[in-house]
Design an enzyme around this catalytic site. Sequence first.
Site, PDB file in Angstrom:
ATOM      1  N   HIS A 207       0.871  -1.183   0.000  1.00 23.44           N
ATOM      2  CA  HIS A 207       0.000   0.000   0.000  1.00 23.44           C
ATOM      3  C   HIS A 207       0.898   1.220   0.000  1.00 23.44           C
ATOM      4  CE1 HIS A 207      -3.592   2.438   0.715  1.00 23.44           C
ATOM      5  NE2 HIS A 207      -2.756   3.215   1.387  1.00 23.44           N
ATOM      6  N   CYS A 208       0.799   2.051  -1.021  1.00 25.70           N
ATOM      7  CA  CYS A 208       1.685   3.213  -1.155  1.00 25.70           C
ATOM      8  C   CYS A 208       0.996   4.448  -0.574  1.00 25.70           C
ATOM      9  CB  CYS A 208       2.035   3.439  -2.624  1.00 25.70           C
ATOM     10  SG  CYS A 208       3.142   4.836  -2.860  1.00 25.70           S
ATOM     11  N   VAL A 209       1.588   5.011   0.483  1.00 27.48           N
ATOM     12  CA  VAL A 209       0.977   6.201   1.103  1.00 27.48           C
ATOM     13  C   VAL A 209       1.122   7.419   0.190  1.00 27.48           C
ATOM     14  CG1 VAL A 209       1.247   5.456   3.504  1.00 27.48           C
ATOM     15  CG2 VAL A 209       3.109   6.686   2.386  1.00 27.48           C
TER      16      VAL A 209
END
Length: 360
Positions: A207-209
């Site tokens: 999951h890429c912030v």
Amino acid sequence: MTDNGSKKAHRRYSSNGSSNVGSSIEIEGTETSVFWKFVDWIVTLDTSSPTTENYSTIPQISNYVFFLGGRLRTVSGTKALSVVVFAIIVVPMVLFSIFEVHKVWTFGHGHGALIVLFYYTWAICFASLLKCATSDPGVLPRNVHVPLAHNDFEIPQEYYNIITLPGTAHNKRPVEVKYCTTCRIWRPPRASHCSTCEACIITHDHHCVWINNCVGQRNYRYFLTFLSSGVISSVLCIAVCALHLSRVSRTRDAVPAVFLIVYCVLAVCYPLLLLIFHFFVTSTQQTTREYLRNIRSRREFLRGFKSPPTNSFDTASRTRNMYTLMCQRRGFSLVSARGKHVPGDWRFLKLPHPHNFEKV
Ligand SMILES: [Zn+2]
Ligand SMILES: [Zn+2]
């Protein structure tokens, strides 16, 4: 669930803010309804306005928020860092266009080609970021494997065990399959549940912030395209500004060029390192999540660049490993936001939380 949704819709469409559902139906005007329907079409936070498409129901079972009638998506309840990333990309392009283009274009000797190339790679960078941040990363449908024989859809204890299936054609190593108690499905191999998005993602990378979305099978190639085109366009910007600097006698005559060189050198570091990391990690037939699971501490980060002996998908060839992960087919969207919604579809229902068995 549908009744609640329609009641909420009537409350929101009420022009006097009355909480009385019946009266709001009588007083709501056609213009107000159209206006709120338009607002819900722009940003769909919840199912206040039931539509015939899935995007109005998906926010009930996940943390996704949809825009423009389900065409774009992001995750709610997190910092909108993707806006910062968009700004980081747009700012140098604007400064470059205002201060550098008209000067360097007149130099001749093919300098114009560098400028055209910069705009081309920048456009690819922007488009791939938009696609990666706002498209379906590979969400798996919910409630596909629900045991109906038990009361309250309770999950049998054996569902908490990991099932081992026979290996792939490449190396006969067994493949582990797990049950997701939140989504109520047996996950395909390499899929994982993202607690930020509240969904299981197929071939989940991480999951890429920074893009505020998961990176999975359906947007991994856009993620890599964004990183590589970002690096190339930064290098081109540095090259054009350096050419400009070489033609002026005093540095203070080209202050924007100096600023852009410093900006691009700083901005290129993170995507370049990330791109190198993904080249290494895919060559060992691992996703980022699998790599982080295989190293016990940050000191062991080099150890993770070897394919673990239990890796069921290792092809024993670094180039083939990279090819199979980087160029894998995106596949269809299994939970299409703009697909026709059928009321009562189990894939869009939030079932009661299962009781907790002790994990074995
Ligand atoms: Zn899940
Ligand atoms: Zn996620």
